[in-house]
Motif scaffolding. Structure first.
Motif, PDB file in Angstrom:
ATOM      1  N   UNK A 115       0.805  -1.227   0.000  1.00  0.00           N
ATOM      2  CA  UNK A 115       0.000   0.000   0.000  1.00  0.00           C
ATOM      3  C   UNK A 115       0.836   1.274   0.000  1.00  0.00           C
ATOM      4  N   UNK A 116       2.058   1.218   0.521  1.00  0.00           N
ATOM      5  CA  UNK A 116       2.868   2.435   0.663  1.00  0.00           C
ATOM      6  C   UNK A 116       3.109   3.077  -0.705  1.00  0.00           C
ATOM      7  N   UNK A 117       2.834   4.348  -0.801  1.00  0.00           N
ATOM      8  CA  UNK A 117       3.025   5.070  -2.063  1.00  0.00           C
ATOM      9  C   UNK A 117       4.026   6.210  -1.910  1.00  0.00           C
ATOM     10  N   UNK A 118       4.023   6.893  -0.781  1.00  0.00           N
ATOM     11  CA  UNK A 118       4.932   8.013  -0.600  1.00  0.00           C
ATOM     12  C   UNK A 118       6.298   7.520  -0.147  1.00  0.00           C
ATOM     13  N   UNK A 119       7.310   8.394  -0.298  1.00  0.00           N
ATOM     14  CA  UNK A 119       8.662   8.065   0.143  1.00  0.00           C
ATOM     15  C   UNK A 119       8.664   7.781   1.644  1.00  0.00           C
ATOM     16  N   UNK A 120       7.944   8.597   2.399  1.00  0.00           N
ATOM     17  CA  UNK A 120       7.899   8.410   3.850  1.00  0.00           C
ATOM     18  C   UNK A 120       7.254   7.077   4.213  1.00  0.00           C
ATOM     19  N   UNK A 121       6.131   6.770   3.563  1.00  0.00           N
ATOM     20  CA  UNK A 121       5.448   5.521   3.857  1.00  0.00           C
ATOM     21  C   UNK A 121       6.316   4.308   3.582  1.00  0.00           C
ATOM     22  N   UNK A 122       7.050   4.347   2.473  1.00  0.00           N
ATOM     23  CA  UNK A 122       7.930   3.227   2.130  1.00  0.00           C
ATOM     24  C   UNK A 122       9.049   3.074   3.153  1.00  0.00           C
ATOM     25  N   UNK A 123       9.598   4.199   3.614  1.00  0.00           N
ATOM     26  CA  UNK A 123      10.644   4.138   4.634  1.00  0.00           C
ATOM     27  C   UNK A 123      10.114   3.541   5.927  1.00  0.00           C
ATOM     28  N   UNK A 124       8.909   3.958   6.326  1.00  0.00           N
ATOM     29  CA  UNK A 124       8.333   3.462   7.572  1.00  0.00           C
ATOM     30  C   UNK A 124       8.077   1.961   7.512  1.00  0.00           C
ATOM     31  N   UNK A 125       7.565   1.502   6.372  1.00  0.00           N
ATOM     32  CA  UNK A 125       7.311   0.069   6.220  1.00  0.00           C
ATOM     33  C   UNK A 125       8.623  -0.709   6.227  1.00  0.00           C
ATOM     34  N   UNK A 126       9.625  -0.197   5.521  1.00  0.00           N
ATOM     35  CA  UNK A 126      10.912  -0.896   5.486  1.00  0.00           C
ATOM     36  C   UNK A 126      11.525  -0.979   6.877  1.00  0.00           C
ATOM     37  N   UNK A 127      11.392   0.097   7.660  1.00  0.00           N
ATOM     38  CA  UNK A 127      11.920   0.082   9.022  1.00  0.00           C
ATOM     39  C   UNK A 127      11.245  -1.002   9.852  1.00  0.00           C
ATOM     40  N   UNK A 128       9.918  -1.087   9.759  1.00  0.00           N
ATOM     41  CA  UNK A 128       9.199  -2.113  10.516  1.00  0.00           C
ATOM     42  C   UNK A 128       9.597  -3.515  10.063  1.00  0.00           C
ATOM     43  N   UNK A 129       9.789  -3.692   8.759  1.00  0.00           N
ATOM     44  CA  UNK A 129      10.194  -4.995   8.240  1.00  0.00           C
ATOM     45  C   UNK A 129      11.577  -5.386   8.732  1.00  0.00           C
TER      46      UNK A 129
END
Length: 436
Positions: A115-129
């Motif tokens: 679902x992540x579309x923005x740069x911030x969202x992708x960073x947040x998801x990657x951090x959690x992963x």
């Protein structure tokens, strides 16, 4: 992507175990919705009942054999658990089943990654992963141990798993630094809204409660909305005109879910700060859901975790079109203040009531009037200018500053306290009900 699969949609065998009332209980219907939202096909679901999870494989020997037969029958390469597995349980299951095993947390992380579309969202998801993966590195790399040379340095050097952990830590640190920059930018935006006295209203609620549909209808936006879990991930801000108040900033946020992984909450702190500092929360609730009371409780748990539970909140009972005979209305408490609004975002029923309620609640918390300050009180005048609270200024024949101001009542009280001016000079003290 958290786990790779073909574009056509991979099939998976699902596992759901019922436990007595307690922290381990999950909803099998919600699990199937999560699987569908991830773009996966449920080949079969294995169910059972236990008093407590098996420490080695979570499900015990008998259920493990049933699961193995299902995996072989469907030739499945993926098994999904509707529960949080420990790293050792996940490894043991993968050895026994000879296929990939993903738990509820991993599934939610994968949906977020999609679902992540923005740069911030992708960073947040990657951090959690990364934080999730760090606990699941397999300790079976001893054959790749690196020898350290030199006297007194014999023996195992840095193992492959240790090297992997170091790589993950380095990447985590990089992401933290990038997210700090994003948070700094968000803080600047919030300070600008504060200076302009623009209130912020944040939509919160259980996933798939209809927040994005409501957001789109209220603001004429085009945020992605669908009948699936976590359709919205990245926060969206739009201005909303409110009668008698002016414009407010309306924020659409990620939906919550029971047992939302703590690492996700941590990773999304920058995003959720919009909720932490909102002047008003609109808690959107699917009133037609049989589990609405439990869903409301789960939302409050997450709000408490991000220190937002005490924010002023109005309940929005959405989807009244699914409840025959239910009409749009406002529920009020004994003082006459609104606390719940019944609407249908899909059918555009009662949305004008939300606008009315926002105006009522925020106007009550807003200090908007004309005040007079003497030249000796220029310090207060300067602070009001700094906050952008002065709308207009004149000087009368006596040399007094006549200021038209608009500011949050709480902020005005803080300023008056700082400069030593009694609050009741400008803000009449409200009587308690027992004084009336």
């Amino acid at each position: 992507m958290f786990f790779d699969r073909p574009d056509s949609g991979e099939g998976a065998v699902l596992v759901h175990i019922d436990f007595p009332e307690g922290d381990e209980r999950e909803d099998p219907r919600e699990f199937e919705e999560l699987v569908r939202s991830a773009g996966l096909e449920a080949l079969s679901i294995i169910t059972g009942t236990r008093s407590a999870p098996d420490p080695r494989t979570y499900i015990g020997k008998g259920k493990l054999e049933e699961l193995r037969e299902a995996v072989e029958f469907y030739e499945a390469e993926l098994v999904l658990f509707n529960h949080a597995l420990s790293p050792s349980q996940q490894r043991n299951l993968e050895v026994e089943l000879e296929c990939r095993v993903v738990d509820r947390t991993g599934l939610i992380l994968d949906i977020f990654a999609q679902r992540a579309r923005t740069h911030e969202g992708k960073l947040q998801v990657e951090l959690a992963q990364l934080q999730y993966q760090a606990t699941r590195l397999v300790h079976g790399w001893s054959h790749l141990d690196r020898q350290k040379g030199g006297y007194g340095m014999r023996g195992t050097g840095e193992t492959q798993s240790e090297a992997d952990r170091r790589i993950l830590r380095d990447r985590e640190n990089q992401i933290h630094k990038r997210l700090q920059k994003v948070q700094s930018q968000r803080d600047q935006g919030r300070r600008a809204r504060k200076r302009s006295a623009t209130p912020t209203v944040s939509l919160v609620g259980y996933t798939n409660a209809g927040k994005s549909t409501l957001f789109n209808t209220l603001t004429n936006a085009e945020v992605y909305a669908a009948d699936q879990l976590f359709a919205t991930l990245d926060p969206t801000l739009r201005r909303l005109p409110v009668q008698g108040l002016g414009e407010v900033v309306l924020v659409d946020t990620v939906g919550f879910i029971r047992h939302l992984p703590h690492k996700l909450v941590e990773a999304f702190k920058a995003t959720l700060q919009e909720t932490q500092e909102a002047d008003l929360l609109l808690h959107v609730i699917d009133c037609a859901d049989d589990d609405r009371a439990l869903n409301m409780e789960q939302v409050e748990i997450v709000l408490d975790e991000i220190d937002s539970l005490e924010r002023p909140t109005i309940q929005i009972f959405n989807k009244i079109d699914l409840m025959p005979g239910q009409k749009p209305r406002i529920d009020r408490d004994e003082t006459g203040m609104p606390w719940r609004v019944w609407v249908s975002a899909q059918q555009n029923q009662g949305l004008e009531l939300i606008n009315q309620v926002i105006g009522e609640v925020l106007t009550k918390n807003l200090f908007e009037q004309t005040i007079e300050l003497s030249p000796n009180e220029g310090h207060l005048r300067a602070m009001l200018y700094e906050l952008g609270a002065i709308l207009n200024e004149n000087i009368d024949e006596n040399g007094q500053f006549v200021l038209d101001i608009r500011i949050e009542k709480e902020d005005m009280l803080k300023l008056l306290s700082r400069v030593g001016i009694p609050a009741d000079r400008f803000i009449p003290q409200e009587k308690e009900f027992w004084q009336e």
